[in-house]
Each structure stands twice: as structure tokens, then as C-alpha cells.
Design an enzyme around this catalytic site. Structure first.
Site, mmCIF file in Angstrom:
data_model
loop_
_atom_site.group_PDB
_atom_site.id
_atom_site.type_symbol
_atom_site.label_atom_id
_atom_site.label_comp_id
_atom_site.label_asym_id
_atom_site.label_seq_id
_atom_site.Cartn_x
_atom_site.Cartn_y
_atom_site.Cartn_z
ATOM 1 N N ASP A 69 0.647 -1.177 0.328
ATOM 2 C CA ASP A 69 -0.165 0.033 0.138
ATOM 3 C C ASP A 69 0.514 1.241 0.392
ATOM 4 O O ASP A 69 0.492 2.150 -0.446
ATOM 5 C CB ASP A 69 -1.380 -0.142 0.760
ATOM 6 C CG ASP A 69 -0.389 -0.552 2.435
ATOM 7 O OD1 ASP A 69 1.032 -0.127 2.526
ATOM 8 O OD2 ASP A 69 -0.523 0.139 3.391
ATOM 9 N N SER A 70 1.973 1.160 -0.516
ATOM 10 C CA SER A 70 3.276 2.479 -0.260
ATOM 11 C C SER A 70 3.703 3.056 -0.804
ATOM 12 O O SER A 70 3.885 4.102 -1.535
ATOM 13 C CB SER A 70 4.591 1.202 -0.130
ATOM 14 O OG SER A 70 4.623 0.651 -0.747
ATOM 15 N N ASP A 108 -0.966 -5.894 -0.263
ATOM 16 C CA ASP A 108 -0.986 -5.382 0.719
ATOM 17 C C ASP A 108 -2.726 -4.910 0.559
ATOM 18 O O ASP A 108 -3.378 -4.422 -0.439
ATOM 19 C CB ASP A 108 -0.297 -3.469 0.890
ATOM 20 C CG ASP A 108 0.866 -3.828 2.236
ATOM 21 O OD1 ASP A 108 -0.126 -4.650 3.006
ATOM 22 O OD2 ASP A 108 1.492 -3.280 1.564
ATOM 23 N N LYS A 138 -0.981 -9.810 2.222
ATOM 24 C CA LYS A 138 -0.526 -8.738 3.475
ATOM 25 C C LYS A 138 -1.911 -7.635 4.521
ATOM 26 O O LYS A 138 -1.533 -7.356 3.866
ATOM 27 C CB LYS A 138 0.495 -8.122 3.212
ATOM 28 C CG LYS A 138 1.460 -7.694 4.709
ATOM 29 C CD LYS A 138 2.799 -7.174 4.350
ATOM 30 C CE LYS A 138 2.735 -6.117 3.684
ATOM 31 N NZ LYS A 138 2.435 -4.996 4.516
ATOM 32 N N GLU A 140 -1.946 -5.476 7.975
ATOM 33 C CA GLU A 140 -0.745 -5.315 9.002
ATOM 34 C C GLU A 140 -2.315 -4.826 10.480
ATOM 35 O O GLU A 140 -3.322 -5.184 9.907
ATOM 36 C CB GLU A 140 -1.235 -3.156 9.240
ATOM 37 C CG GLU A 140 -0.277 -2.964 7.636
ATOM 38 C CD GLU A 140 -0.218 -1.494 7.959
ATOM 39 O OE1 GLU A 140 -0.554 -0.515 8.451
ATOM 40 O OE2 GLU A 140 0.304 -1.345 6.593
ATOM 41 N N GLU A 206 7.787 -4.005 11.030
ATOM 42 C CA GLU A 206 8.425 -2.997 10.948
ATOM 43 C C GLU A 206 9.205 -2.136 11.985
ATOM 44 O O GLU A 206 8.126 -1.978 12.523
ATOM 45 C CB GLU A 206 7.459 -2.712 9.967
ATOM 46 C CG GLU A 206 7.704 -1.015 8.951
ATOM 47 C CD GLU A 206 6.802 -0.297 8.243
ATOM 48 O OE1 GLU A 206 5.843 -1.249 7.633
ATOM 49 O OE2 GLU A 206 7.543 0.876 7.485
HETATM 50 O O1 KIV Z 1 3.552 -1.159 2.045
HETATM 51 C C1 KIV Z 1 4.997 -1.667 2.055
HETATM 52 O O2 KIV Z 1 5.863 -1.082 1.021
HETATM 53 C C2 KIV Z 1 5.400 -2.535 2.827
HETATM 54 C C3 KIV Z 1 6.691 -2.564 3.730
HETATM 55 C C4 KIV Z 1 6.937 -3.405 4.896
HETATM 56 C C5 KIV Z 1 7.611 -2.678 2.161
HETATM 57 O O3 KIV Z 1 3.864 -3.135 3.693
#
Ligand code: KIV
Length: 288
Positions: A69-70, A108, A138, A140, A206
Site C-alpha cells: 500500500d506504499s 497489501d 498482507k 497490518e 517493521e
Molecule cells: O507497503 C509496503 O511497502 C510495506 C513494506 C513493509 C515494504 O508494507
């Protein structure tokens, strides 16, 4: 072919080794990451948001590609990861998935797309596998997201858990800061154990102290992945524009730049501009 002649599950390494394992010989599957941890090998993960980056990293032997999501910061120009939506990420996922022939492609789940309930998490994750063509998602979270992870895993969706500093909670956490210092280290270990027990196939950490990350790695059987989490994890991940020196501005302590792409690209653009303005380009060799 006897077993000694079988290609390694991925790469060429079969024992603990720092040797580069490029190019990948076969598609990386989730059990290969577990095998890496079990055999004391490490693997590399990078973000990718488009076809060419994905192709280059895939050919370079990077085992896991993440449509993070970056993309919010690195593609769409938002200030944080919070605004990016499922609909903005899905086309990037399709591009990366189609360009990757060996790497395991993970996406993400963005802020707001899974937290409300385990059912919401399943429905969003299904879209990423179905429309984004990725192999895993993924999320969080903390131990409080174990029900969400369990529901996705029971629906057949592989889940990587992301703990420690979780950028989607930047406001709740009081900004970008190392998590798990001092007594709060145990909470990070507890989160990892809860999310691994819920079925996560890997735990990404992280910005946590290296000693806490090492304790997490010892506490869970699944592979761990670090970003600003020291050197004891099974894998490491970086945002590719950080790794290759494309992004300007301050570089986080945990980033190592392996190239200076910003300078290279800037120089190329300047030369192009100069040659167009001076009439040098296009030359005869570029004309019909
Ligand atoms: O979104 C992202 O880039 C991440 C990092 C851990 C690389 O979640």
C-alpha cells in the site's frame, strides 16, 4: 532424475548460504519460504508496482514481490498509505502478477478494506486474488486481527501478517517510531504468536529492535521478514525506490541504497532535453 539432481525449489541454494541464487529456476510457492526458514536460508522481498520493475526483480531472483500500500506514496503521491484504495491497487497488482514468472506475488490490503470484520477481510482478499491475480495478501495488525486472519486462511487465502510499526496506524501510534522498545517488546512477540497461530504463513516486522525481532523469529515457526528489524529474520524487504535510490529526500536508517537511480534518470532527462532544444536529437539515425 534422482533426488540429488532435482532442481532446488527456488534459486540454486540448497543449504544455508549467502550466495546469490539468481535466476530463480521455479515458481516460488509459500512452502518454499517455510523451507527456507527450516533450512536456515534467507530470502529477499521487494515492493513492485508496475510491469518493468516486477520483470527486472523477478529476473534478478527476488523471491517475493509485494504490491505494497506504499504505492500510495510511491505511485500516487499521497502523503501516507491511508488514502490508497482497493480500486487503485488492483490494476498495479495485475501488472506485477502478469510480469512475474517466478516470484511469489503478495498484495497489501489497504486501510479500511479489512478491519471492520473477518467477513470484510475475506471479501476484500478474494478480490485481490481474483482481480489482482496475486498469490497472497498482507495485512497490518495485532493479535486483535487474529480472527480476520483465521477467516481468510479458512477461505483458502494465504496471509502474511505485518506487525510492529504499521504505517496504516501511524496516527494511532503517534507517528513513525520504533515499536517494541523496552517492556513493550513482549507485546510484539504476543502479536506474532497470535497471528501465526491464526494461520499466517509469514510474519513481517517493521521498525522493531533487532533483539525483539530475533525473539519473534524464535517464537514462531513461520518465516519472519524484517524491514528495520535487524538481521535475524528469514527474509528482508525494502521499498524498491528506496533500495535503488529513486526517491528523493531523507533516507530512513533501515534503508540501504544499492544504486542512485534518481541521479541517473535526472541526468538522462537533462541530456534529452538539451539535445531536443539544440536540435541534436533526433539525428539521421533516428529518422526515416
Ligand atoms: O507497503 C509496503 O511497502 C510495506 C513494506 C513493509 C515494504 O508494507
Amino acid at each position: 532424475m534422482n533426488s540429488a539432481e532435482q532442481p532446488a525449489p527456488y534459486g540454486t541454494g540448497s543449504t544455508a548460504s549467502a550466495a546469490p541464487v539468481t535466476p530463480l529456476q521455479r515458481k516460488v510457492r509459500i512452502p518454499h519460504l517455510q523451507q527456507a526458514k527450516d533450512e536456515g536460508r534467507r530470502f529477499a522481498m521487494l515492493t513492485a508496482y508496475d510491469q518493468y520493475a516486477a520483470q527486472i526483480f523477478d529476473e534478478a531472483g527476488i523471491e517475493v514481490l509485494l504490491i505494497g500500500d506504499s504505492a500510495a506514496n510511491n505511485v500516487y503521491g499521497y502523503e501516507s498509505t491511508l488514502p490508497v484504495t482497493v480500486d487503485e491497487l488492483l490494476p498495479l497488482c495485475r501488472a506485477v502478477s502478469r510480469a512475474s514468472h517466478h516470484a511469489l506475488v503478495v498484495a497489501d490490503l489497504p486501510f479500511g478494506s479489512y478491519e471492520a470484520s473477518p467477513a470484510q477481510a475475506v471479501m476484500t482478499a478474494v478480490r485481490f486474488l481474483k482481480e489482482g491475480l496475486v498469490a497472497a495478501v498482507k495485512v497490518e495488525g495485532t493479535h486483535r486481527h487474529a480472527p480476520h486472519v483465521r477467516a481468510m486462511v479458512e477461505a483458502g487465502i494465504p496471509v502474511m501478517a505485518h506487525i510492529g510499526f504499521t504505517p496504516q496506524s501511524e496516527h494511532a501510534l503517534g507517528g513513525y517510531r520504533v515499536q517494541g522498545r523496552g517492556d513493550s517488546g513482549q507485546a510484539i512477540i504476543d502479536d506474532a504468536v497470535a497471528l501465526a497461530e491464526a494461520g499466517s504463513f509469514a510474519v513481517l516486522m517493521e521498525m522493531v529492535p533487532a533483539s525483539v525481532a530475533a525473539a519473534v523469529d524464535a517464537a514462531v515457526h513461520v518465516p519472519t521478514i524484517g524491514i528495520g528489524a535487524g538481521n535475524a529474520t528469514t527474509g528482508q524487504v525494502l521499498v524498491w525506490q528506496d533500495m535503488a535510490g529513486l526517491r528523493g529526500g531523507r533516507v530512513a536508517k533501515f534503508v540501504k541504497q544499492y544504486a542512485q537511480l534518481r541521479e541517473i534518470l535526472s541526468e538522462a532527462a537533462r541530456s534529452y532535453g538539451d539535445e531536443v532544444r539544440s536540435g541534436v536529437f533526433p539525428g539521421e539515425e533516428h529518422s526515416f
